[in-house]
Scaffold this active site. Structure first.
Site, PDB file in Angstrom:
ATOM      1  N   CYS A 277       0.804  -1.235   0.000  1.00  0.00           N
ATOM      2  CA  CYS A 277       0.000   0.000   0.000  1.00  0.00           C
ATOM      3  C   CYS A 277       0.828   1.272   0.000  1.00  0.00           C
ATOM      4  O   CYS A 277       0.819   2.016  -0.984  1.00  0.00           O
ATOM      5  CB  CYS A 277      -0.913   0.000   1.217  1.00  0.00           C
TER       6      CYS A 277
HETATM    7  N1  LIG Z   1      -2.705  -6.006   1.804  1.00  0.00           N
HETATM    8  C1  LIG Z   1      -3.162  -4.964   2.471  1.00  0.00           C
HETATM    9  O1  LIG Z   1      -2.812  -4.746   3.611  1.00  0.00           O
HETATM   10  C2  LIG Z   1      -4.148  -3.988   1.833  1.00  0.00           C
HETATM   11  C3  LIG Z   1      -4.780  -3.053   2.650  1.00  0.00           C
HETATM   12  C4  LIG Z   1      -5.702  -2.187   2.096  1.00  0.00           C
HETATM   13  C5  LIG Z   1      -5.949  -2.232   0.739  1.00  0.00           C
HETATM   14  N2  LIG Z   1      -5.313  -3.133  -0.050  1.00  0.00           N
HETATM   15  C6  LIG Z   1      -5.652  -3.161  -1.469  1.00  0.00           C
HETATM   16  O2  LIG Z   1      -6.475  -4.296  -1.708  1.00  0.00           O
HETATM   17  C7  LIG Z   1      -6.230  -4.834  -3.018  1.00  0.00           C
HETATM   18  C8  LIG Z   1      -5.853  -6.300  -2.913  1.00  0.00           C
HETATM   19  O3  LIG Z   1      -4.650  -6.403  -2.162  1.00  0.00           O
HETATM   20  P1  LIG Z   1      -4.163  -7.754  -1.496  1.00  0.00           P
HETATM   21  O4  LIG Z   1      -3.072  -7.389  -0.572  1.00  0.00           O
HETATM   22  O5  LIG Z   1      -5.320  -8.528  -0.966  1.00  0.00           O
HETATM   23  O6  LIG Z   1      -3.570  -8.510  -2.775  1.00  0.00           O
HETATM   24  P2  LIG Z   1      -3.163 -10.062  -2.873  1.00  0.00           P
HETATM   25  O7  LIG Z   1      -2.157 -10.148  -3.957  1.00  0.00           O
HETATM   26  O8  LIG Z   1      -2.848 -10.598  -1.518  1.00  0.00           O
HETATM   27  O9  LIG Z   1      -4.507 -10.776  -3.344  1.00  0.00           O
HETATM   28  C9  LIG Z   1      -5.078 -10.587  -4.579  1.00  0.00           C
HETATM   29  C10 LIG Z   1      -5.713 -11.891  -5.026  1.00  0.00           C
HETATM   30  O10 LIG Z   1      -6.391 -11.632  -6.253  1.00  0.00           O
HETATM   31  C11 LIG Z   1      -6.206 -12.747  -7.099  1.00  0.00           C
HETATM   32  N3  LIG Z   1      -6.470 -12.309  -8.460  1.00  0.00           N
HETATM   33  C12 LIG Z   1      -5.698 -11.590  -9.289  1.00  0.00           C
HETATM   34  N4  LIG Z   1      -6.351 -11.341 -10.439  1.00  0.00           N
HETATM   35  C13 LIG Z   1      -7.571 -11.908 -10.315  1.00  0.00           C
HETATM   36  C14 LIG Z   1      -8.698 -12.003 -11.169  1.00  0.00           C
HETATM   37  N5  LIG Z   1      -8.705 -11.424 -12.360  1.00  0.00           N
HETATM   38  N6  LIG Z   1      -9.764 -12.686 -10.718  1.00  0.00           N
HETATM   39  C15 LIG Z   1      -9.762 -13.268  -9.495  1.00  0.00           C
HETATM   40  N7  LIG Z   1      -8.723 -13.197  -8.642  1.00  0.00           N
HETATM   41  C16 LIG Z   1      -7.648 -12.535  -9.063  1.00  0.00           C
HETATM   42  C17 LIG Z   1      -4.783 -13.203  -6.818  1.00  0.00           C
HETATM   43  O11 LIG Z   1      -4.608 -14.546  -7.194  1.00  0.00           O
HETATM   44  C18 LIG Z   1      -4.716 -13.002  -5.303  1.00  0.00           C
HETATM   45  O12 LIG Z   1      -5.113 -14.162  -4.601  1.00  0.00           O
HETATM   46  C19 LIG Z   1      -5.153  -3.943  -3.619  1.00  0.00           C
HETATM   47  O13 LIG Z   1      -5.752  -2.915  -4.356  1.00  0.00           O
HETATM   48  C20 LIG Z   1      -4.490  -3.333  -2.400  1.00  0.00           C
HETATM   49  O14 LIG Z   1      -3.882  -2.089  -2.685  1.00  0.00           O
HETATM   50  C21 LIG Z   1      -4.426  -4.031   0.478  1.00  0.00           C
END
Ligand SMILES: NC(=O)c1ccc[n+]([C@@H]2O[C@H](COP(=O)([O-])OP(=O)(O)OC[C@H]3O[C@@H](n4cnc5c(N)ncnc54)[C@H](O)[C@@H]3O)[C@@H](O)[C@H]2O)c1
Length: 443
Positions: A277
């Protein structure tokens, strides 16, 4: 004015009775805990992910994220409250679809919306009357309206009438025990009034919703939160370098300043930014600002300072070795912690990797330990083939220096300092250690 119609009223009723089925796309650090949370609140949840290994694990009641216990998954899977699949045609079975896919940067530091756009196409192909779509992934203001809406409306489906579209930023803080999905309020912006109403009702069923006037406001709120962090971390990182020159302990300064009961929030310096992030999100805003001939100078400056911190750690390490008549070239260095923060298994954008790469580039022999990350995998940026070395007095004594990058709770700082020759502490982790302080260098 409300544009509530029968479709909207029906969905609101289903949300209220918890008969609405929740679909979560992307079962990562954000999507998986969110799915569990909805499941625990009595909703039936279907999780979707492209990664079949993750789906297999979940179906077997296992978790692939260390701070999410397998028991939490198994309980919901066994109770049929949670189902997971790679079959996206099953989106049609769901009533509320939450998008939690990655929104990274390209190598040129521009928004990479490819995951989001692929997901939107899939939803558009399966969209049916009466569904609510909420984007939770972090992105620049305007994404929901400019990028998602036209694609979803392309099949003669009208937003606010046939389906509902909203943005609600995810504020998950992995590993945080105090603030979880249950008590973190959800900011919500809708494309139309009825979009806002259904999304607000859905989030009020699991926590407190904070409705705002537009999707752009909700998108910008998330970027304000994370830019605020990035800028404040950069400020203390810069002051740390100054404080070193002035021979002042900045951590002590921060503790003193934090006694002011108003107008000050403590932020702490470190080896550089990590995670999915803070190093990324402000650049989404900076990119969008260019469309308005506007330069976001705070974001650029904070980025420059935070990116320079791993270099500063290397500089301090070289200085410290030099005092012992050693060069970095040929020295044996143990890096403690490659997770981007304590007590999580997330190593994305970790400053530990930037530090390890520089150490290797300068001829050091590098080892690492991380109780949360037993093995390093090849990523887009790095290809370390290493396994975590167990910390023993012998290993510590063999090392010319130990660099503390992540202050995991499992570490025994007194033993680490006792057996090491030199400790470069980037986190103030050794502040409580009274003995052997001459071995400790703060970086
Ligand atoms: N990790 C954090 O602490 C956090 C906090 C707040 C916001 N975010 C935001 O949340 C969003 C997700 O982050 P995350 O950390 O969970 O990412 P992540 O990489 O842990 O998880 C994303 C998941 O999406 C899947 N994926 C990718 N493309 C896909 C598709 N087309 N269809 C279905 N699944 C698909 C991946 O396989 C993965 O399992 C991002 O925008 C991030 O900026 C993350």
């Amino acid at each position: 004015m409300s544009d509530k119609n029968e479709t909207c009223s029906k969905l609101l009723e289903m949300i209220e009775k918890r008969t609405a089925r929740i679909g979560i796309i992307g079962l990562g650090y954000v999507g998986l805990p969110l799915g569990i949370h909805f499941g625990r609140k009595g909703f039936r949840v279907t999780g979707f992910d492209l990664d079949s290994r993750k789906i297999d694990k979940l179906l077997h009641g296992e978790s692939y994220i260390k701070h999410i216990p397998a028991g939490a998954v198994k309980e919901l899977i066994d109770a049929k409250q949670l189902d997971v699949t790679i079959d996206f045609s099953r989106l049609q079975e769901t009533d509320c679809i939450l998008i939690c896919v990655p929104t990274p940067l390209t190598e040129k530091l521009e928004p990479d919306l490819s995951y989001l756009l692929n997901t939107t196409e899939t939803i558009a192909d399966n969209l049916r009357i009466g569904q609510l779509i909420v984007l939770e992934s972090t992105t620049y203001p305007g994404t929901t309206r400019e990028m998602l809406l036209p694609r979803l409306e392309s099949n003669d489906m009208k937003v606010g009438r046939d389906f509902f579209l909203a943005f609600s930023p995810e504020r998950e803080d992995p590993g945080n025990q105090k603030y979880t999905a249950t008590n973190i309020p959800k900011v919500v912006g809708g494309i139309t009034r009825s979009c806002l109403d259904v999304a607000t009702a859905m989030y009020n069923a699991i926590t407190r919703a904070v409705p705002v006037s537009s999707t752009q406001t909700a998108e910008m709120a998330k970027l304000l939160e994370n830019t605020f962090r990035s800028v404040n971390i950069a400020l203390v990182n810069e002051l740390k370098i100054l404080a070193h020159k002035m021979d002042i302990d900045l951590f002590e300064v921060i503790e003193a300043a934090a006694t002011k009961p108003f107008g000050y929030t403590p932020f702490y310096p470190g080896p550089g930014l990590g995670g999915h992030c803070i190093p990324i999100d402000p650049f989404y805003l900076a990119w969008k600002a260019r469309e308005y001939d506007f330069s976001t100078r705070f974001i650029q400056l904070a980025g420059e300072i935070n990116i320079s911190m791993p270099y500063y750690v290397i500089e301090k390490t070289m200085e410290a070795l030099n005092k012992h008549r050693k060069s970095l070239n040929g020295s044996r260095i143990l890096v403690l912690g490659v997770a981007y923060k304590k007590d999580v298994d997330d190593d994305r954008e970790s400053p530990g990797y930037a530090i390890m790469k520089m150490l290797l580039g300068k001829g050091a022999a590098v080892h690492y330990n991380d109780p949360w990350i037993p093995k390093l995998h090849t990523t887009r940026k790095y290809s370390f083939q290493m396994e975590s070395m167990p910390i023993t007095p012998e290993l510590l004594a063999e090392m010319d220096a130990v660099i503390i990058v992540t202050d995991h709770s499992d570490y025994h700082w007194d033993e680490i300092v006792e057996h090491s020759n030199l400790v470069i502490d980037t986190r103030n982790a050794t502040k409580g250690i009274k003995e052997n302080r001459e071995k400790i260098v703060m970086a």
